[in-house]
Scaffold this motif. Structure first.
Motif, PDB file in Angstrom:
ATOM      1  N   THR A 198       0.839  -1.200   0.000  1.00  0.00           N
ATOM      2  CA  THR A 198       0.000   0.000   0.000  1.00  0.00           C
ATOM      3  C   THR A 198       0.870   1.243   0.000  1.00  0.00           C
ATOM      4  OG1 THR A 198      -1.681  -1.180   1.271  1.00  0.00           O
ATOM      5  CG2 THR A 198      -1.850   1.208   1.226  1.00  0.00           C
ATOM      6  N   PHE A 199       0.443   2.233  -0.775  1.00  0.00           N
ATOM      7  CA  PHE A 199       1.087   3.543  -0.734  1.00  0.00           C
ATOM      8  C   PHE A 199       0.042   4.607  -1.043  1.00  0.00           C
ATOM      9  CE2 PHE A 199       1.717   1.802  -4.971  1.00  0.00           C
ATOM     10  CZ  PHE A 199       1.463   2.855  -5.841  1.00  0.00           C
ATOM     11  N   GLN A 200       0.406   5.865  -0.804  1.00  0.00           N
ATOM     12  CA  GLN A 200      -0.487   6.987  -1.059  1.00  0.00           C
ATOM     13  C   GLN A 200       0.085   7.797  -2.219  1.00  0.00           C
ATOM     14  OE1 GLN A 200      -3.284   7.504   0.754  1.00  0.00           O
ATOM     15  NE2 GLN A 200      -2.912   6.123   2.445  1.00  0.00           N
ATOM     16  N   ILE A 201      -0.806   8.309  -3.052  1.00  0.00           N
ATOM     17  CA  ILE A 201      -0.403   9.150  -4.181  1.00  0.00           C
ATOM     18  C   ILE A 201      -1.182  10.458  -4.101  1.00  0.00           C
ATOM     19  CG2 ILE A 201      -2.072   8.035  -5.694  1.00  0.00           C
ATOM     20  CD1 ILE A 201      -0.210   8.580  -8.039  1.00  0.00           C
TER      21      ILE A 201
ATOM     22  N   PRO B 230      -5.289   6.373  -1.513  1.00  0.00           N
ATOM     23  CA  PRO B 230      -4.492   5.175  -1.256  1.00  0.00           C
ATOM     24  C   PRO B 230      -4.527   4.245  -2.469  1.00  0.00           C
ATOM     25  CG  PRO B 230      -6.565   5.112  -0.018  1.00  0.00           C
ATOM     26  CD  PRO B 230      -6.533   6.412  -0.757  1.00  0.00           C
ATOM     27  N   VAL B 231      -3.427   3.521  -2.639  1.00  0.00           N
ATOM     28  CA  VAL B 231      -3.282   2.595  -3.759  1.00  0.00           C
ATOM     29  C   VAL B 231      -2.778   1.269  -3.205  1.00  0.00           C
ATOM     30  CG1 VAL B 231      -2.051   2.152  -5.924  1.00  0.00           C
ATOM     31  CG2 VAL B 231      -2.690   4.493  -5.320  1.00  0.00           C
ATOM     32  N   THR B 232      -3.359   0.158  -3.647  1.00  0.00           N
ATOM     33  CA  THR B 232      -2.823  -1.156  -3.297  1.00  0.00           C
ATOM     34  C   THR B 232      -2.285  -1.800  -4.566  1.00  0.00           C
ATOM     35  OG1 THR B 232      -4.936  -2.306  -3.575  1.00  0.00           O
ATOM     36  CG2 THR B 232      -4.420  -1.502  -1.372  1.00  0.00           C
ATOM     37  N   CYS B 233      -1.134  -2.450  -4.419  1.00  0.00           N
ATOM     38  CA  CYS B 233      -0.414  -2.969  -5.574  1.00  0.00           C
ATOM     39  C   CYS B 233       0.358  -4.204  -5.156  1.00  0.00           C
ATOM     40  CB  CYS B 233       0.529  -1.876  -6.063  1.00  0.00           C
ATOM     41  SG  CYS B 233       1.579  -2.330  -7.413  1.00  0.00           S
ATOM     42  N   GLU B 234       0.320  -5.237  -5.967  1.00  0.00           N
ATOM     43  CA  GLU B 234       1.070  -6.457  -5.675  1.00  0.00           C
ATOM     44  C   GLU B 234       2.480  -6.418  -6.269  1.00  0.00           C
ATOM     45  OE1 GLU B 234      -2.345  -6.622  -6.413  1.00  0.00           O
ATOM     46  OE2 GLU B 234      -2.632  -6.916  -4.265  1.00  0.00           O
ATOM     47  N   LYS B 235       2.740  -5.489  -7.182  1.00  0.00           N
ATOM     48  CA  LYS B 235       4.050  -5.395  -7.832  1.00  0.00           C
ATOM     49  C   LYS B 235       5.111  -4.964  -6.823  1.00  0.00           C
ATOM     50  CE  LYS B 235       6.496  -2.911 -11.513  1.00  0.00           C
ATOM     51  NZ  LYS B 235       6.379  -1.877 -12.536  1.00  0.00           N
ATOM     52  N   LYS B 236       6.218  -5.669  -6.810  1.00  0.00           N
ATOM     53  CA  LYS B 236       7.325  -5.330  -5.926  1.00  0.00           C
ATOM     54  C   LYS B 236       8.543  -4.984  -6.759  1.00  0.00           C
ATOM     55  CE  LYS B 236       5.234  -6.677  -2.089  1.00  0.00           C
ATOM     56  NZ  LYS B 236       3.955  -6.203  -1.985  1.00  0.00           N
ATOM     57  N   PRO B 237       9.383  -4.092  -6.331  1.00  0.00           N
ATOM     58  CA  PRO B 237       9.202  -3.231  -5.171  1.00  0.00           C
ATOM     59  C   PRO B 237       8.214  -2.111  -5.478  1.00  0.00           C
ATOM     60  CG  PRO B 237      11.237  -2.645  -6.288  1.00  0.00           C
ATOM     61  CD  PRO B 237      10.648  -3.835  -7.022  1.00  0.00           C
TER      62      PRO B 237
ATOM     63  N   ALA C 141     -10.197  13.497   6.783  1.00  0.00           N
ATOM     64  CA  ALA C 141     -10.202  14.588   5.810  1.00  0.00           C
ATOM     65  C   ALA C 141      -8.910  14.681   5.013  1.00  0.00           C
ATOM     66  CB  ALA C 141     -10.468  15.918   6.522  1.00  0.00           C
ATOM     67  N   PHE C 142      -7.817  14.127   5.532  1.00  0.00           N
ATOM     68  CA  PHE C 142      -6.527  14.267   4.858  1.00  0.00           C
ATOM     69  C   PHE C 142      -5.974  12.942   4.340  1.00  0.00           C
ATOM     70  CE2 PHE C 142      -6.794  17.707   7.988  1.00  0.00           C
ATOM     71  CZ  PHE C 142      -6.665  18.799   7.147  1.00  0.00           C
ATOM     72  N   ILE C 143      -6.820  11.949   4.164  1.00  0.00           N
ATOM     73  CA  ILE C 143      -6.337  10.649   3.691  1.00  0.00           C
ATOM     74  C   ILE C 143      -5.678  10.807   2.327  1.00  0.00           C
ATOM     75  CG2 ILE C 143      -7.074   8.381   2.842  1.00  0.00           C
ATOM     76  CD1 ILE C 143      -8.979   8.248   5.144  1.00  0.00           C
ATOM     77  N   GLY C 144      -4.465  10.313   2.228  1.00  0.00           N
ATOM     78  CA  GLY C 144      -3.729  10.360   0.973  1.00  0.00           C
ATOM     79  C   GLY C 144      -3.006  11.664   0.729  1.00  0.00           C
ATOM     80  N   GLU C 145      -3.155  12.645   1.621  1.00  0.00           N
ATOM     81  CA  GLU C 145      -2.523  13.936   1.421  1.00  0.00           C
ATOM     82  C   GLU C 145      -1.380  14.146   2.397  1.00  0.00           C
ATOM     83  OE1 GLU C 145      -5.277  17.169   1.073  1.00  0.00           O
ATOM     84  OE2 GLU C 145      -6.710  15.924  -0.004  1.00  0.00           O
ATOM     85  N   ARG C 146      -0.387  14.847   1.938  1.00  0.00           N
ATOM     86  CA  ARG C 146       0.787  15.156   2.761  1.00  0.00           C
ATOM     87  C   ARG C 146       0.413  16.254   3.735  1.00  0.00           C
ATOM     88  NH1 ARG C 146       5.890  18.132   1.337  1.00  0.00           N
ATOM     89  NH2 ARG C 146       7.455  17.202   2.680  1.00  0.00           N
ATOM     90  N   VAL C 147       0.637  16.005   5.026  1.00  0.00           N
ATOM     91  CA  VAL C 147       0.255  16.963   6.066  1.00  0.00           C
ATOM     92  C   VAL C 147       1.415  17.231   7.019  1.00  0.00           C
ATOM     93  CG1 VAL C 147      -2.187  16.310   6.012  1.00  0.00           C
ATOM     94  CG2 VAL C 147      -0.645  15.175   7.609  1.00  0.00           C
ATOM     95  N   ARG C 148       1.277  18.298   7.779  1.00  0.00           N
ATOM     96  CA  ARG C 148       2.190  18.552   8.887  1.00  0.00           C
ATOM     97  C   ARG C 148       1.324  18.804  10.109  1.00  0.00           C
ATOM     98  NH1 ARG C 148       2.950  24.438   9.518  1.00  0.00           N
ATOM     99  NH2 ARG C 148       1.990  25.366   7.689  1.00  0.00           N
ATOM    100  N   VAL C 149       1.799  18.334  11.221  1.00  0.00           N
ATOM    101  CA  VAL C 149       1.054  18.478  12.480  1.00  0.00           C
ATOM    102  C   VAL C 149       1.983  19.041  13.546  1.00  0.00           C
ATOM    103  CG1 VAL C 149      -0.579  16.617  11.970  1.00  0.00           C
ATOM    104  CG2 VAL C 149       1.549  16.095  13.147  1.00  0.00           C
ATOM    105  N   GLY C 150       1.384  19.623  14.534  1.00  0.00           N
ATOM    106  CA  GLY C 150       2.131  20.140  15.676  1.00  0.00           C
ATOM    107  C   GLY C 150       1.448  19.705  16.945  1.00  0.00           C
TER     108      GLY C 150
END
Length: 161
Positions: A75-78, A86-93, A144-153
């Motif tokens: 699994t990875f996020q794009i 989110p993306v699921t993929c069987e291809k490695k790497p 609300a931020f699934i798949g998005e790059r965030v910063r938190v404090g």
């Protein structure tokens, strides 16, 4: 009929050639716009998945990998300029963090957001990471931020050793 004179010679042939070139470019652009499997924005994909009735469908997107799940290994996020998925993929790497990729797979509904499953990808090289959005705890908690790059404090209120 138009007559163009270039360098003292008649330009009828030039005009015809130019006209054919312009016409063929227009046809090529129209054909590309109508080709199934064209790259779509993530926002468009999210809209498709929110309509009823929904059936899983093949999609193609392009974006930058913003997270890779090292625990599941598939699994990875794009993210593109319009959102993240989110993306699921069987291809490695799997692609790496920051890689720009084209993804093709099956659009399905997930628990909080659509997901692309059974995906294949093509690495285009290193991408430009999107700016991290400032995320609140509530926004993170409700997805609300699934798949998005965030910063938190935050602050550490207590710690034990």
């Amino acid at each position: 009929m138009f007559r163009v004179t270039l360098f003292g010679k008649s330009g009828f042939g030039f005009v015809i050639l130019l006209g054919l070139l312009i016409a063929s470019l227009g046809e090529a652009t129209r054909a590309a716009d109508e080709t199934p499997g064209d790259i779509q924005s993530i926002r468009t994909i999210q809209t498709i998945a929110s309509t009823d009735p929904f059936t899983e469908t093949e999609v193609k997107i392009q974006g930058v990998v913003t997270w890779v799940d090292g625990t599941t290994g598939n699994t990875f996020q794009i993210q593109d300029a319009t959102g993240g998925l989110p993306v699921t993929c069987e291809k490695k790497p799997l692609p790496g963090y920051g890689d720009e990729v084209v993804i093709q797979g099956l659009l399905a509904r997930g628990p909080f957001t659509p997901v692309i499953k059974h995906a294949t990808f093509k690495k285009l090289g290193r991408g430009i990471l999107p700016n991290a959005m400032k995320a609140s705890g509530g926004g993170i908690r409700n997805g609300a931020f699934i798949g998005e790059r965030v910063r938190v404090g935050g602050s550490i209120r207590s710690a034990e050793m």
